[in-house]
Write a protein that holds these residues in place. Structure first.
Motif, PDB file in Angstrom:
ATOM      1  N   UNK A  76      -0.894  -5.368   1.857  1.00  0.00           N
ATOM      2  CA  UNK A  76      -1.276  -4.020   2.282  1.00  0.00           C
ATOM      3  C   UNK A  76      -0.241  -3.411   3.213  1.00  0.00           C
ATOM      4  N   UNK A  77       0.309  -4.250   4.115  1.00  0.00           N
ATOM      5  CA  UNK A  77       1.332  -3.756   5.017  1.00  0.00           C
ATOM      6  C   UNK A  77       2.567  -3.276   4.274  1.00  0.00           C
ATOM      7  N   UNK A  78       3.004  -4.025   3.265  1.00  0.00           N
ATOM      8  CA  UNK A  78       4.165  -3.611   2.490  1.00  0.00           C
ATOM      9  C   UNK A  78       3.898  -2.364   1.670  1.00  0.00           C
ATOM     10  N   UNK A  79       2.708  -2.266   1.060  1.00  0.00           N
ATOM     11  CA  UNK A  79       2.381  -1.121   0.209  1.00  0.00           C
ATOM     12  C   UNK A  79       2.270   0.176   1.002  1.00  0.00           C
ATOM     13  N   UNK A 254       6.521  -4.062  -0.535  1.00  0.00           N
ATOM     14  CA  UNK A 254       7.352  -2.996   0.022  1.00  0.00           C
ATOM     15  C   UNK A 254       8.053  -2.211  -1.087  1.00  0.00           C
ATOM     16  N   UNK A 255       8.557  -2.915  -2.098  1.00  0.00           N
ATOM     17  CA  UNK A 255       9.218  -2.247  -3.219  1.00  0.00           C
ATOM     18  C   UNK A 255       8.212  -1.436  -4.031  1.00  0.00           C
ATOM     19  N   UNK A 268      -2.757   2.610  -2.600  1.00  0.00           N
ATOM     20  CA  UNK A 268      -2.675   2.334  -1.163  1.00  0.00           C
ATOM     21  C   UNK A 268      -4.069   2.284  -0.534  1.00  0.00           C
ATOM     22  N   UNK A 269      -4.952   3.194  -0.943  1.00  0.00           N
ATOM     23  CA  UNK A 269      -6.317   3.203  -0.405  1.00  0.00           C
ATOM     24  C   UNK A 269      -7.054   1.925  -0.792  1.00  0.00           C
TER      25      UNK A 269
END
Length: 500
Positions: A76-79, A254-255, A268-269
């Motif tokens: 979740x942090x990367x997205x 992250x990518x 993301x939600x």
């Protein structure tokens, strides 16, 4: 062991009730400026042997579930992390996650051995589990502290990357390999696991983004599931070859999070929702694992002393040394001071203590109790003071400009994409006429949604903050269309002149 329907009913009743209470507690904790993890931990203690009497002492299960929850939280942090915001701070963040962690572990180990009288193995484990910051704890507090992007970027990068090397170190120390093989071998193993983990994350992230842009799934709800599965494929592939799954899952996320994927906002939600669920389950489980009758005055003394060493010695020195490797522009001393104070510890240190606990390391229960008490005490002390510290150090900002939120859905039959564009409060698209957008050939604004009503726009229709636009663009022009929309959002009517 059998699991009948009655037990399932009880589990659903208790689990849903605890989860609902935990969700409602988020509002309460946010108002106080406290990370919600404290409430979740206390809920777990209240449900445990000292409260309702639920017994949970399976360290191996806690270890496995904790790692699964951390993988979800990192995904979740990367997205949800903006690469544009993190990229300038990535050099400093990587330095904090590697060199900074090494310095902190060394200082804490020496202090714990000579000042607290702990044996070397336990002292090194204490330094290792306490050194990484916790993304969930950091961001739950930073949501109420407006900071410039150069500071949030450093904290995001550090929190996302520093779990990987510490997990490897704690595992090696707990198994005895670190003391047997020596520091150079440990450094080589950590470097290998990080490099292969990052490579795995890049392969699955980039490959997954390429695939997701070229397929049309029958339901929009399948896209978030596919993205989450891609991040866990990266984790599993890295772990299969004994590399760092945490580095892989964060890099892949992250990518994927910064690629122009269909239904990106919905993805993301969805990731944020399951990350909250993972946090709730993780913290409540760790609270259940604690036995309050083991907490003594000596435990509290060791926890307070270790916390003082970490907060006022190890963390500031590690930040200061790591700052020597930062790029331009360099952060001022007051900004480095805030980064040092904002290095909150949360679930990660407690989860890491389950590694020696599951491995049967001597005095690992004492280590778990010390770290648990230390995390609670210093989160209570540092979390609520972050807004005040930010104002005193003059690093807080009243508001930060927001970009343009764009979500895409494929229209396969006409080889086009439908872009849903939200004009944020900080956008300079406010006041611009639809005709002044000058979108690429074939792209057009088909609908403007304003105050809940849909309006078919004309060339002279003036856009406003808060509007949502539905833009249809040929697929070959999608990148150019998004680039043009973002340029107008940043520069307004002068976008073409500013780009030229």
């Amino acid at each position: 062991m059998t699991f009948d329907v009655h037990q399932l009913d009880t589990f659903l009743l208790v689990g849903s009730g605890v989860t609902l209470l935990a969700i409602l507690a988020v509002r309460f904790s946010a108002g106080l400026g406290l990370p919600s993890l404290l409430i979740y931990l206390l809920m777990g203690v209240a449900l445990g042997e000292a409260g309702l009497g639920i017994e949970f002492q399976d360290a191996s299960l806690a270890h496995a579930l904790g790692f699964g929850a951390l993988a979800i939280i990192l995904a979740e942090g990367g997205l949800t992390t903006s690469w544009a915001a993190v990229r300038p701070a990535m050099r400093f963040g990587v330095a904090l996650a590697t060199l900074g962690v090494a310095i902190s572990v060394g200082l804490m180990a020496v202090g714990a051995h000579y000042l607290l009288g702990l044996p070397w193995e336990l002292a090194i484990l204490l330094g290792a589990v306490c050194s990484p910051t916790d993304a969930a704890a950091v961001f739950s507090v930073l949501r109420v502290v407006p900071l410039p992007k150069r500071l949030t970027g450093v904290l995001e990068a550090e929190s996302g990357l520093n779990d990987a090397p510490t997990v490897v170190l704690v595992t090696l120390v707990s198994s005895g390999a670190a003391l047997d093989d020596g520091p150079l071998a440990v450094l080589g193993i950590i470097s290998f696991e990080l490099a292969v983990g990052v490579l795995s994350g890049y392969v699955f992230g980039a490959g997954g983004a390429w695939m997701m842009r070229r397929i049309a799934l029958p339901s929009s709800g399948l896209y978030p599931l596919a993205v989450i599965c891609l991040t866990f494929l990266a984790y599993g592939a890295a772990a299969y070859v004994h590399a760092s799954g945490f580095a892989a899952v964060y890099v892949a996320a992250l990518i994927l999070g910064n690629s122009e994927l269909p239904h990106r906002v919905a993805t993301r939600s969805f990731a944020e929702g399951i990350a909250w669920l993972a946090q709730i389950g993780l913290f409540v489980m760790l609270g259940l694992l604690l036995s309050p009758n083991r907490i003594t005055g000596e435990t509290v003394f060791l926890a307070v002393t270790a916390g003082l060493m970490l907060t006022f010695v190890a963390r500031p020195i590690s930040v200061l040394v790591s700052s020597l490797l930062q790029g331009r522009p360099r952060l001022a001393l007051r900004e480095l001071t805030f980064i040092s104070w904002a290095g909150l510890r949360g679930a990660v240190p407690i989860v890491l203590t389950t590694i020696p606990l599951a491995g049967g390391v001597e005095s690992s229960e004492d280590l778990f109790d010390i770290v648990f008490v230390m995390v609670v005490i210093y989160t209570v002390l540092t979390g609520p003071t972050l807004p005040l510290v930010a104002r005193v150090l003059r690093v807080a900002r009243r508001s930060e400009p927001r970009g343009l939120d764009v979500e895409a859905a494929p229209l396969e039959k006409v080889a086009a994409d439908l872009l849903q564009v939200a004009i944020s409060p900080g956008s300079r698209m406010h006041g611009v006429e639809v005709g002044e957008l000058r979108l690429p050939r074939g792209a057009s604004v088909s609908l403007v949604i304003r105050d809940g009503e849909a309006v078919v726009p004309e060339r002279r229709t003036v856009l406003r903050n808060g509007d949502e636009l539905l833009v249809v663009t040929p697929r070959r022009q999608r990148d150019a269309t998004e680039q043009r929309l973002r340029a107008v959002s940043s520069h307004g009517r002068l976008a073409q002149w500013a780009e030229g």
